[in-house]
Design an enzyme around this catalytic site. Sequence first.
Site, PDB file in Angstrom:
ATOM      1  N   LYS A  66     -59.127 -11.948 -23.419  1.00  0.00           N
ATOM      2  CA  LYS A  66     -58.780 -12.693 -24.566  1.00  0.00           C
ATOM      3  C   LYS A  66     -58.146 -13.965 -24.357  1.00  0.00           C
ATOM      4  CE  LYS A  66     -57.886 -12.171 -29.388  1.00  0.00           C
ATOM      5  NZ  LYS A  66     -58.705 -13.425 -29.427  1.00  0.00           N
ATOM      6  N   LYS A 102     -59.493 -17.943 -20.845  1.00  0.00           N
ATOM      7  CA  LYS A 102     -59.204 -19.180 -21.480  1.00  0.00           C
ATOM      8  C   LYS A 102     -60.199 -20.149 -21.441  1.00  0.00           C
ATOM      9  CE  LYS A 102     -55.500 -21.075 -23.672  1.00  0.00           C
ATOM     10  NZ  LYS A 102     -54.308 -20.412 -24.235  1.00  0.00           N
ATOM     11  N   THR A 185     -47.860 -17.455 -33.800  1.00  0.00           N
ATOM     12  CA  THR A 185     -47.218 -17.927 -32.470  1.00  0.00           C
ATOM     13  C   THR A 185     -45.857 -18.534 -32.608  1.00  0.00           C
ATOM     14  OG1 THR A 185     -49.369 -18.207 -31.811  1.00  0.00           O
ATOM     15  CG2 THR A 185     -47.698 -19.020 -30.171  1.00  0.00           C
ATOM     16  N   ASN A 216     -49.138 -26.548 -34.327  1.00  0.00           N
ATOM     17  CA  ASN A 216     -49.149 -25.026 -35.011  1.00  0.00           C
ATOM     18  C   ASN A 216     -47.760 -24.287 -34.458  1.00  0.00           C
ATOM     19  OD1 ASN A 216     -49.752 -21.970 -34.467  1.00  0.00           O
ATOM     20  ND2 ASN A 216     -51.481 -22.606 -35.657  1.00  0.00           N
ATOM     21  N   SER A 347     -53.915 -12.068 -33.169  1.00  0.00           N
ATOM     22  CA  SER A 347     -55.079 -11.820 -32.799  1.00  0.00           C
ATOM     23  C   SER A 347     -55.761 -10.464 -32.756  1.00  0.00           C
ATOM     24  CB  SER A 347     -55.356 -12.756 -31.860  1.00  0.00           C
ATOM     25  OG  SER A 347     -55.743 -14.019 -32.006  1.00  0.00           O
TER      26      SER A 347
HETATM   27  P1  NAP Z   1     -51.211 -28.015 -31.361  1.00  0.00           P
HETATM   28  O1  NAP Z   1     -51.308 -27.728 -32.706  1.00  0.00           O
HETATM   29  O2  NAP Z   1     -52.526 -29.052 -30.965  1.00  0.00           O
HETATM   30  O3  NAP Z   1     -49.836 -28.966 -31.571  1.00  0.00           O
HETATM   31  C1  NAP Z   1     -49.447 -29.557 -30.185  1.00  0.00           C
HETATM   32  C2  NAP Z   1     -48.226 -30.470 -30.700  1.00  0.00           C
HETATM   33  O4  NAP Z   1     -47.871 -31.117 -29.328  1.00  0.00           O
HETATM   34  C3  NAP Z   1     -48.585 -31.738 -31.556  1.00  0.00           C
HETATM   35  O5  NAP Z   1     -47.471 -31.735 -32.279  1.00  0.00           O
HETATM   36  C4  NAP Z   1     -48.670 -32.841 -30.583  1.00  0.00           C
HETATM   37  O6  NAP Z   1     -48.249 -34.115 -31.063  1.00  0.00           O
HETATM   38  C5  NAP Z   1     -47.392 -32.232 -29.481  1.00  0.00           C
HETATM   39  N1  NAP Z   1     -47.705 -33.130 -28.156  1.00  0.00           N
HETATM   40  C6  NAP Z   1     -48.544 -33.277 -27.234  1.00  0.00           C
HETATM   41  N2  NAP Z   1     -48.373 -33.938 -26.270  1.00  0.00           N
HETATM   42  C7  NAP Z   1     -46.882 -34.190 -26.370  1.00  0.00           C
HETATM   43  C8  NAP Z   1     -45.978 -34.864 -25.695  1.00  0.00           C
HETATM   44  N3  NAP Z   1     -46.156 -35.501 -24.595  1.00  0.00           N
HETATM   45  N4  NAP Z   1     -44.700 -35.076 -26.147  1.00  0.00           N
HETATM   46  C9  NAP Z   1     -44.347 -34.503 -27.325  1.00  0.00           C
HETATM   47  N5  NAP Z   1     -45.204 -33.960 -28.210  1.00  0.00           N
HETATM   48  C10 NAP Z   1     -46.556 -33.879 -27.621  1.00  0.00           C
HETATM   49  O7  NAP Z   1     -51.011 -26.998 -30.276  1.00  0.00           O
HETATM   50  P2  NAP Z   1     -50.574 -25.620 -30.578  1.00  0.00           P
HETATM   51  O8  NAP Z   1     -51.469 -24.607 -30.890  1.00  0.00           O
HETATM   52  O9  NAP Z   1     -49.078 -25.622 -31.350  1.00  0.00           O
HETATM   53  O10 NAP Z   1     -50.147 -25.378 -28.950  1.00  0.00           O
HETATM   54  C11 NAP Z   1     -48.973 -25.832 -28.538  1.00  0.00           C
HETATM   55  C12 NAP Z   1     -48.658 -24.944 -27.163  1.00  0.00           C
HETATM   56  O11 NAP Z   1     -48.469 -23.735 -27.404  1.00  0.00           O
HETATM   57  C13 NAP Z   1     -49.729 -25.164 -26.062  1.00  0.00           C
HETATM   58  O12 NAP Z   1     -49.069 -25.122 -24.731  1.00  0.00           O
HETATM   59  C14 NAP Z   1     -50.498 -23.697 -26.333  1.00  0.00           C
HETATM   60  O13 NAP Z   1     -51.084 -23.290 -25.128  1.00  0.00           O
HETATM   61  C15 NAP Z   1     -49.346 -22.929 -26.717  1.00  0.00           C
HETATM   62  N6  NAP Z   1     -49.770 -21.563 -27.449  1.00  0.00           N
HETATM   63  C16 NAP Z   1     -50.639 -21.837 -28.457  1.00  0.00           C
HETATM   64  C17 NAP Z   1     -50.783 -20.656 -29.438  1.00  0.00           C
HETATM   65  C18 NAP Z   1     -51.364 -20.870 -30.672  1.00  0.00           C
HETATM   66  O14 NAP Z   1     -51.661 -19.789 -31.462  1.00  0.00           O
HETATM   67  N7  NAP Z   1     -51.811 -22.066 -31.352  1.00  0.00           N
HETATM   68  C19 NAP Z   1     -50.500 -19.382 -28.800  1.00  0.00           C
HETATM   69  C20 NAP Z   1     -49.721 -19.233 -27.713  1.00  0.00           C
HETATM   70  C21 NAP Z   1     -49.546 -20.409 -27.009  1.00  0.00           C
HETATM   71  P3  NAP Z   1     -49.247 -35.105 -31.717  1.00  0.00           P
HETATM   72  O15 NAP Z   1     -49.900 -34.084 -33.005  1.00  0.00           O
HETATM   73  O16 NAP Z   1     -48.667 -36.257 -32.113  1.00  0.00           O
HETATM   74  O17 NAP Z   1     -50.783 -35.077 -30.728  1.00  0.00           O
END
Ligand code: NAP
Length: 414
Positions: A66, A102, A185, A216, A347
């Site tokens: 997963k 992944k 999350t 997210n 999930s």
């Molecule tokens: P996302 O929806 O694409 O959001 C990412 C956020 O990070 C956006 O606000 C982006 O800003 C910001 N960002 C990117 N680079 C940055 C920087 N250098 N400085 C400050 N902000 C920055 O992604 P997400 O799903 O929330 O995931 C975020 C993290 O959580 C990742 O490491 C992911 O692997 C982890 N994660 C996610 C999930 C899930 O269910 N989504 C589950 C487990 C872990 P902009 O919008 O301005 O680009």
Amino acid sequence: MKAFEAVQYYFDQAAERLELEPAMRDMLLMANREVTVQVTIERDNGEPAAFVGYRVQHNNSRGPMKGGLRYHHEVNLDEVRSLASLMTWKTAVVNLPYGGAKGGIEVDPRTLSMREKEALTRAFVDKIQDIVGPDSDIPAPDMGTDYRVMSWFRNQWEKYHGFNPAVITGKPVEEYGAKGREEATGRGVGILTVKLIGRLGRKASDTRVAIQGFGNVGSHAAKFLHEAQFPIIAVSDVTGTYYNSEGLNIPDLLRHTMDHPHGQLDGYAHCEKLRAGALLELEDTDVLIPAAIGGVITAENVDRITAPIIIEGSNGPIFPLADKQLSDRGVTILPDILANAGGVTVSYFEWVQNRQHYRWSLDRVRRELELTLVEAFEKVWEISQQQKVSLRTAAFMIAIKRVRRATELSGGPS
Ligand code: NAP
């Protein structure tokens, strides 16, 4: 340092405590399978374009693999390998019947139109459809992907294999998605923050939180913690850090991002604006939540990080040298494999519902999410206290023991 070296370092810290045999160590560290594919589409202007896509399947000793699907311009094989490995330890620490995988495509999704993003997703499925499936490897959303991408993915995969929505999770609720998956999350980050600060004897209203990333994970964590009475003094995205020492108006910020074409914070005026990197170094933060990209706290900036508590909402935000310095300073770090496990937990609930052709209420999803995460937290806390190790090493010890046991019982990954 590369991302996979960092995971290996954390793994080894726990493996040493467990006196893991060298052959088992190698078996558990190495990925089962790594696939790199070329993904081609026709751009809206009629020009062809080629991208690189990856799927790394790390381990399936405890069940089907997963792991999320990331669209980001910095995606590379080493990063995907590290994230796949983290998924194995994450599913094990919260005791879900899964292994870890992944995937991702090296692309800045903002440079794609909606049609191009759909075409890219379908072309990627064409390349990997034979190695993913409800009983083998089940993708989900991650950075740069959302419920729409999951829906295209499912539709394309079903063209080869027939109806089976359990092939992917994070789908739209109207199309076999689970209620509460999108928030899961960030909500999990919130639930565990409340739990941890309770253990540390702190009060929510006296605990100032800063969150890096307002996508997210960051936005849902902010919403949950704001409702739980924590002052959220700063949030950030690539456009900057948005700061108010008295606490930001989170509902107002959420409304602002909903109206923004790319969901960003840019243009929000009711607070002080600082550079994006400033958030990590704010001196009045009690709880720092990285919820953006990996490798943001390193040997270079660790001296300037003063928050006494860090909750890893993102995957791999702290590199080992920095982690060691922070631990030596007495900073409490809730590791990614537990802190952001809420997403994979819901999930799992979605996959269970798909397989049973049954729907759970939002209340039930939230209740079972909390039960699962709190049980995992208690176990990690207990081992950390008993063995006098960090929460990260305790979490890895629990996870490695479970995967080792499954490997011994079954004879290894298939
Ligand atoms: P996302 O929806 O694409 O959001 C990412 C956020 O990070 C956006 O606000 C982006 O800003 C910001 N960002 C990117 N680079 C940055 C920087 N250098 N400085 C400050 N902000 C920055 O992604 P997400 O799903 O929330 O995931 C975020 C993290 O959580 C990742 O490491 C992911 O692997 C982890 N994660 C996610 C999930 C899930 O269910 N989504 C589950 C487990 C872990 P902009 O919008 O301005 O680009």
